[in-house]
Design an enzyme around this catalytic site. Structure first.
Site, mmCIF file in Angstrom:
data_model
loop_
_atom_site.group_PDB
_atom_site.id
_atom_site.type_symbol
_atom_site.label_atom_id
_atom_site.label_comp_id
_atom_site.label_asym_id
_atom_site.label_seq_id
_atom_site.Cartn_x
_atom_site.Cartn_y
_atom_site.Cartn_z
ATOM 1 N N LYS A 133 -17.022 -20.866 -18.668
ATOM 2 C CA LYS A 133 -16.098 -19.920 -18.021
ATOM 3 C C LYS A 133 -15.139 -19.341 -19.055
ATOM 4 O O LYS A 133 -14.994 -19.896 -20.151
ATOM 5 C CB LYS A 133 -15.333 -20.640 -16.913
ATOM 6 C CG LYS A 133 -14.515 -21.818 -17.425
ATOM 7 C CD LYS A 133 -14.066 -22.728 -16.306
ATOM 8 C CE LYS A 133 -13.160 -23.806 -16.885
ATOM 9 N NZ LYS A 133 -12.940 -24.918 -15.975
ATOM 10 N N TYR A 171 11.370 -7.450 -36.981
ATOM 11 C CA TYR A 171 12.227 -7.028 -35.873
ATOM 12 C C TYR A 171 13.397 -7.998 -35.670
ATOM 13 O O TYR A 171 13.210 -9.222 -35.742
ATOM 14 C CB TYR A 171 11.429 -7.003 -34.568
ATOM 15 C CG TYR A 171 10.482 -5.837 -34.443
ATOM 16 C CD1 TYR A 171 10.940 -4.529 -34.530
ATOM 17 C CD2 TYR A 171 9.133 -6.051 -34.214
ATOM 18 C CE1 TYR A 171 10.058 -3.455 -34.396
ATOM 19 C CE2 TYR A 171 8.251 -4.999 -34.071
ATOM 20 C CZ TYR A 171 8.724 -3.707 -34.168
ATOM 21 O OH TYR A 171 7.845 -2.667 -34.025
HETATM 22 C C1 LIG Z 1 -13.032 -26.134 -16.423
HETATM 23 C C2 LIG Z 1 -13.628 -27.136 -15.569
HETATM 24 C C3 LIG Z 1 -14.275 -28.254 -16.106
HETATM 25 C C4 LIG Z 1 -14.289 -28.579 -17.579
HETATM 26 O O1 LIG Z 1 -13.051 -29.140 -17.948
HETATM 27 P P1 LIG Z 1 -12.766 -29.625 -19.449
HETATM 28 O O2 LIG Z 1 -11.484 -30.348 -19.355
HETATM 29 O O3 LIG Z 1 -12.645 -28.392 -20.259
HETATM 30 O O4 LIG Z 1 -13.895 -30.457 -19.844
HETATM 31 C C5 LIG Z 1 -14.933 -29.108 -15.246
HETATM 32 N N1 LIG Z 1 -14.930 -28.873 -13.909
HETATM 33 C C6 LIG Z 1 -14.280 -27.843 -13.350
HETATM 34 C C7 LIG Z 1 -14.303 -27.689 -11.885
HETATM 35 C C8 LIG Z 1 -13.590 -26.944 -14.147
HETATM 36 O O5 LIG Z 1 -12.945 -25.925 -13.605
#
Ligand SMILES: *Cc1c(COP(=O)(O)O)cnc(C)c1O
Length: 814
Positions: free
Chosen positions: A484, A710
């Site tokens: 993702k 700045y």
């Molecule tokens: C993002 C996510 C993961 C992975 O989590 P990590 O801590 O990056 O390993 C697993 N399950 C769900 C539902 C997530 O949203």
């Protein structure tokens, strides 16, 4: 190579199965993805800690590969191909290489050392190729696997071999020595790299010298320890900056412009030599080459004229974004047959576009006649499904008819003047040419012009990290990888392709559009969508994505659409809320969930999952265990009452590490794949994946009392050398990292950020750093690490990674 399988059986001490009497092989492969695999390939099924090539054999047989060296015949494959069963497939590969090497009797230079092996090899190849047909290790193929693969490229026409050997611990060199069998040894610089594998320097040198056991002569920088350890029967040919006893004594060095002049004494005479470099490592590597040339009795005029043309060596294949949505593979500095094979394999592994173009110069020193050579090149290009070939050079132009869909030009300038007519768009382009063709000009034309900031992604590190987490899984536990948010900021499609190759079981994305772009990019793995909006259900169905359903409303909405479309057993995933309180069915809705799905065959529950709120923090261990328990209870009830057998999963990265007993049937790996752990102890085992790089745009020195940036937030108290770097908060660098909190790395030194970070730029203190405009700058990577930045900014690595804006180009490499 043309060898009968029958002759190989005794060499490997193998048990043969199948119709081996007639089979002949002409190549060796360990790469299941290579399109160069054919009916005459001998495929060695290597087994790594977590990657077992036996898994690919069935697919390989389907593509026509017929001969395999294996530990066992995979299920369902017996009688479908020829199998040579051995005890260890890597040993077998090495034994076969040693046998193959013995078929040739010619001069072989063997190189080892801690640094400079590849550069000295490439330079010697360049320096000696006017007079020899050289076969050399491609790229940095110097490992237990790389060395055998290099050897298989030898043919009868070669009269000089140059092979490098790299080792990381004791007892490795003996195997490589048997394969390379060098007649001339070169020991390059002995630094401190890879020291973990050895007790001390003596053990390390001793192990490296094993390569030269049978060599007639060994070239090295004189030092007592090597003098002492070298075998008495081996002739030493030494050089030194300090010791006049050495055969070649470099008594003076002078640098000027970009060159270094070294003055040396050899056989009583003084000579001078201009080397077109200034840094210490390049000078030492050039002297190693000088030694070899002296040993071959070249006169000083020839040595000088050739050495002046030495060049920086690019060791990796780089993938770059091109104009008109093209993708470029830049290998613009070499054109031998062996490295063409590697580049074509790399091109295939990228799987970016169906349309593939190869821009290729004349190929030198193949050892073959031009007729043989270009017919082999053409076959190679056909087997790799290349759509068009653009040949540049007089020789390749003369062989134009050997290729299908080929355009040729006599030289690079002619290509450039026709550039506009070649319509480069939506394709992957491999650019591969000998140095003299100056293909860097072509790369420049094809490259998308952006500012110099890039996020480099090391694909090998991703494979490594995946395997690290896989090794923690119990047998039969599946793995879903979360890609993702554009692969946590690292790039979605390229990473997904790699994961598909590694046969992970599932991918997870947050939204439907992320899944759609993966499917459009050719990903076949099942993809779970964590956060499907009701409006995206149609698209989810159309693209065969699998929605996570987390509430009754969503379930009803999905069922309605699914029924309208007359779906049968469409896969869905049921998310349970066990304490995270984000998404998921709560306990009191389970009854209605079960009642709704009982007897329903429109959808099928492919998996049941929940998410842990605090798997990284052992302070909340009891809470996490209660989440796991609740998940077990709730999911068991659904399983029991619906009489189904879905995959159950709850662990994310930290969960995999901290709750190994709760893997159920699958785990969901996220941040760990990208090389970041929430646990400092575990961090040591992961490899860094992303390096955010930029360059110095300008350097100036300000005096005490002057300010930077700045709001005049930095006031100099003493003369301060300030470098400006073209990356700012619009690229995702938090303003909180400015004003002395953060730093960047330049030449491995820390440069503190001065004043406020601007939208597109930031300024750093380089008073103590010997640097110039155009030098490379590391914003994060090995140092500072993403975890370190996150800690200082009071946030988490996830945010730092995913903040890097899409305008920063991602460049992938192996
Ligand atoms: C993002 C996510 C993961 C992975 O989590 P990590 O801590 O990056 O390993 C697993 N399950 C769900 C539902 C997530 O949203």
């Amino acid at each position: 190579m043309s060898i009968r399988i029958q002759n190989i059986v005794p060499i490997l001490k193998a048990r043969a199965f199948g119709n081996t009497a007639e089979a002949v092989i002409d190549t060796v492969s360990i790469d299941s993805r290579s399109l160069q695999n054919s009916a005459h390939t001998l495929f060695f099924a290597l087994v790594g800690p977590n990657n077992d090539a036996h898994a690919y054999i069935e697919d390989l047989i389907a593509t026509g590969v017929q001969n395999f060296v294996v530990l066992h015949i995979p299920e369902g494959c017996a009688n479908k191909a020829n199998f040579l069963i051995v005890e260890n497939t890597l040993d077998a590969l090495q034994q076969f290489a040693a046998y193959y090497r013995c078929l040739f009797h010619f001069l072989v230079i063997g190189l080892t050392g801690s640094n400079g092996k590849t550069i000295v090899k490439e330079w010697l190849n360049f320096l000696l190729s006017p007079d020899f047909n050289v076969i050399r290790s491609p790229k940095s193929y110097n490992s237990q696997v790389g060395v055998p693969l290099s050897i298989f490229a030898i043919n009868e026409k070669h009269n000089l071999g140059i092979f490098e050997a790299g080792i990381s611990t004791v007892n490795e060199m003996e195997k490589l020595e048997k394969i390379i069998q060098p007649t001339i040894g070169i020991l390059t610089s002995i630094g401190s790299s890879h020291d973990e594998g050895f007790l001390d320097l003596e053990e390390k040198i001793n192990e490296k010298l094993v390569l030269f056991k049978e060599a007639e002569i060994v070239i090295y920088q004189k030092r007592d320890l090597v003098d002492k350890l070298i075998l008495p029967r081996t002739k030493a040919f030494t050089w030194s900056f300090k010791n006049a006893e050495a055969d070649v004594f470099v008594y003076k060095k002078e640098t000027e412009n970009l060159n270094t002049t070294v003055y040396y004494k050899y056989k009583g005479n003084s000579h001078e030599l201009i080397i077109p470099f200034q840094d210490k490592a390049s000078i030492e590597n050039a002297i190693s080459c000088l030694m070899a040339l002296l040993y071959f009795n070249y006169d000083s005029t020839t040595i000088q004229s050739r050495m002046l043309l030495l060049f920086p060596v690019e060791m990796r294949l780089k993938v770059k974004n091109g104009i008109n949505n093209c993708s470029l593979i830049d290998d613009s500095y070499s054109s031998d047959f062996q490295s063409l094979k590697i580049a074509l394999d790399f091109l295939e592994s990228q799987k970016q576009f169906p349309k593939k173009t190869v821009i290729l110069s004349d190929i030198f020193q193949s050892g073959l006649s031009n007729e043989e050579l270009y017919s082999k090149v053409s076959q190679l290009i056909i087997s790799n499904n290349i759509s068009r070939v653009i040949g540049i050079g007089e020789t390749i132009s003369a062989f134009k008819d050997t290729f299908v869909n080929c355009i040729t030009f006599n030289n690079t300038a002619e290509f450039i003047s026709n550039f506009e007519n070649l319509d480069f768009a939506n394709e992957t382009i491999l650019i591969k040419g000998a140095r003299s063709f100056q293909f860097e000009e072509i790369v420049y034309l094809l490259e998308e012009k952006t500012h110099e900031t890039v996020l480099e992604i090391n694909l090998n590190a991703i494979s490594y990290n995946l395997n690290f987490f896989k090794s923690k899984l119990k047998p039969n536990v599946k793995i879903m990888v979360m890609v993702k948010a554009f692969g946590y900021g690292n790039g979605g499609l390229e990473i997904a392709k790699l994961l598909e190759h590694h046969k992970v079981d599932y991918l997870g994305v947050a939204f439907a559009d992320e899944g759609i772009s993966l499917k459009n990019g050719g990903i076949h793995l099942p993809i779970m969508v964590l956060n499907p909006e009701n409006t995206s259900f149609s698209a989810i169905i159309q693209y065969q994505l699998e929605p996570e359903i987390y509430c009754l409303k969503g379930l009803y909405a999905f069922l309605k659409i699914a029924k309208e479309k007359n779906l049968y057993h469409f896969p869905i995933h049921i998310k349970l809320d066990t304490g995270m309180h984000r998404l998921g069915f709560e306990e009191d809705t389970i009854e209605e969930l079960i009642a709704t799905l009982k007897g329903n065959d429109t959808v099928q529950i492919r998996s049941i999952l929940s998410h842990l709120a605090t798997s990284d923090d052992l302070k909340h261990r009891d809470f996490t265990l209660s989440q796991i328990n609740l998940f077990d209870t709730m999911s068991s009830r659904i399983v029991r009452e619906l009489g189904i057998d879905p995959i159950r999963h709850i662990l994310n990265t930290s969960g995999i590490s901290n709750y190994p007993d709760s893997q159920f049937n699958m785990v969901r790996l996220g941040i760990g794949l990208y090389g970041v752990s929430n646990d400092p102890a575990e961090q040591k085992y992961l490899e860094n994946v992303g390096t955010l790089k930029s360059v110095i745009s300008q350097i100036r020195t300000i005096t005490a009392g002057e300010s930077v940036g700045y709001g005049r937030k930095f006031m100099a108290e003493k003369p301060t050398k300030v470098a400006t770097i073209p990356i700012g908060y619009a690229d995702g660098i938090s303003r909180g990292w400015g004003n002395g909190v953060g730093f960047v790395s330049i030449k491995d030194k820390k440069a503190k950020i001065l004043g406020s970070i601007c939208m597109d730029m930031l300024m750093v203190d380089v008073t103590e750093i010997d640097c110039t405009e155009g030098d490379s700058v590391i914003i994060f990577g090995e140092s500072p690490t993403v975890s370190y930045i996150a800690k200082k900014l009071n946030t988490i690595p996830y945010e730092v990674l995913t903040s890097i804006s899409q305008r920063v180009k991602r460049v992938f490499y192996r």
